[in-house]
Design a protein around this motif. Structure first.
Motif, short mmCIF file in Angstrom:
data_model
loop_
_atom_site.label_atom_id
_atom_site.label_comp_id
_atom_site.label_asym_id
_atom_site.label_seq_id
_atom_site.Cartn_x
_atom_site.Cartn_y
_atom_site.Cartn_z
N ASP A 1 69.76 58.36 66.37
CA ASP A 1 70.06 59.46 66.80
C ASP A 1 69.19 60.04 67.78
OD1 ASP A 1 69.38 59.93 64.36
OD2 ASP A 1 69.32 62.11 64.31
N VAL B 1 75.51 54.29 66.31
CA VAL B 1 74.42 55.37 66.34
C VAL B 1 74.01 55.69 64.69
CG1 VAL B 1 73.62 57.50 67.01
CG2 VAL B 1 75.15 56.29 68.55
N ASP C 1 72.77 58.08 62.52
CA ASP C 1 72.47 59.40 62.44
C ASP C 1 72.06 59.96 61.33
OD1 ASP C 1 72.21 62.12 63.15
OD2 ASP C 1 74.13 62.37 63.86
N ARG D 1 72.41 68.09 64.62
CA ARG D 1 73.41 67.18 64.40
C ARG D 1 74.27 67.17 65.71
NH1 ARG D 1 72.72 64.79 59.13
NH2 ARG D 1 73.53 62.86 59.70
N ASP E 1 77.64 65.49 68.06
CA ASP E 1 78.99 64.85 67.89
C ASP E 1 78.96 63.71 69.03
OD1 ASP E 1 81.43 63.96 67.67
OD2 ASP E 1 82.30 65.86 67.62
N PHE E 2 78.24 62.41 68.49
CA PHE E 2 78.04 61.53 69.67
C PHE E 2 79.35 61.08 69.82
CE2 PHE E 2 73.65 61.62 67.51
CZ PHE E 2 73.34 61.91 68.70
N GLY E 3 80.19 61.16 68.98
CA GLY E 3 81.78 60.33 69.38
C GLY E 3 82.36 61.34 70.53
N ALA F 1 86.07 55.94 69.64
CA ALA F 1 84.68 56.49 68.76
C ALA F 1 85.26 56.73 67.24
CB ALA F 1 84.08 57.78 69.25
N ARG G 1 83.74 57.86 63.54
CA ARG G 1 82.59 58.56 62.66
C ARG G 1 82.87 58.25 61.30
NH1 ARG G 1 81.98 63.49 59.92
NH2 ARG G 1 84.11 64.40 60.67
N LEU H 1 82.28 53.36 70.12
CA LEU H 1 81.00 54.05 69.42
C LEU H 1 81.41 54.18 67.91
CD1 LEU H 1 78.10 56.34 70.72
CD2 LEU H 1 79.59 56.97 68.72
N HIS I 1 79.73 56.00 64.92
CA HIS I 1 78.87 57.33 64.69
C HIS I 1 78.44 57.39 63.13
CE1 HIS I 1 77.55 61.75 64.89
NE2 HIS I 1 76.40 61.22 64.56
N LEU J 1 76.66 58.59 59.94
CA LEU J 1 76.04 59.85 59.57
C LEU J 1 75.37 59.13 58.01
CD1 LEU J 1 78.66 62.56 59.95
CD2 LEU J 1 76.40 62.57 61.04
#
Length: 199
Positions: free
Chosen positions: A82, A106, A108, A123, A125-127, A138, A140, A158, A160, A162
């Motif tokens: 991240d 990613v 994160d 934090r 929201d890369f998606g 994307a 998550r 992507l 993501h 966590l």
């Protein structure tokens, strides 16, 4: 304060993310961001297809994109963090416009863990950022079960992930020099079988 990106359940770990990626894509070229991420990959499975970015924060996705463009028949994974991606968000539209099938992961944990655990700004929201930039999809995930169940279409896509803070030590440092890393990846990419288009 409750973080809207967090999902209840056991925290996902970087180890689990790397294990799942290598199980799904055993022949992939993996470009890993600097710090603990590269160390984790090195300790999990040191292989010629691993491009460890020692000290090159923010460059996992650009380097992976270059490999994906040069070798369209290969599976290429950018294993990002991240903090690393936040340093270079401008890479997202480049990846999106590339037409490659790059898998951008990613990991994160909400912090710069390799340098002492300083929190990232927030934090992110890369998606949503990836989709806005034009990524095809994307996904998550926040638990091992969600990671195993994740369906990742052809990219650029992507993932993501966590994760929680590391539970153990950082593991051994990458023992290859930057020159050795480049030479190993170069040989892996240029083997006769590696040059054949994917069927």
């Amino acid at each position: 304060m409750t973080d809207h990106l967090l999902t209840p359940g056991p925290a996902l770990s970087l180890t689990e993310v790397i294990g799942e990626l290598l199980d799904r894509h055993p022949d992939a070229v993996v470009v890993s961001t600097c710090g603990f991420t590269s160390r984790e990959l090195f300790n999990a499975a040191d292989r010629p297809e691993n491009f460890y970015l020692v000290g090159s924060m923010g460059m996992a996705a650009p380097v992976a994109l270059g490999i994906a463009l040069a070798r369209p028949g290969r599976t290429v994974i950018a294993l990002d963090g991240d903090g690393s991606l936040l340093m270079n968000l401008g890479v997202l539209p480049l990846v999106a416009a590339s037409g490659t099938e790059l898998l951008h992961v990613v990991v994160d944990n909400g912090m710069h863990e390799s340098t002492g655990g300083q929190l990232t700004v927030r934090r992110t929201d890369f998606g949503a950022l990836a989709l806005a930039a034009g990524y095809r999809a994307a996904v998550r995930v926040a638990t091992a079960a969600e990671l195993r169940a994740a369906r990742l279409p052809a990219g650029p896509v992507l993932l993501h992930a966590l994760t929680g803070p590391r539970a153990g030590g950082p593991g051994r440092r990458v023992t290859h020099t930057p020159q050795e890393i480049v030479a190993r990846v170069h040989r892996a990419l240029n083997r006769p079988d590696a040059l054949q288009p994917a069927s």
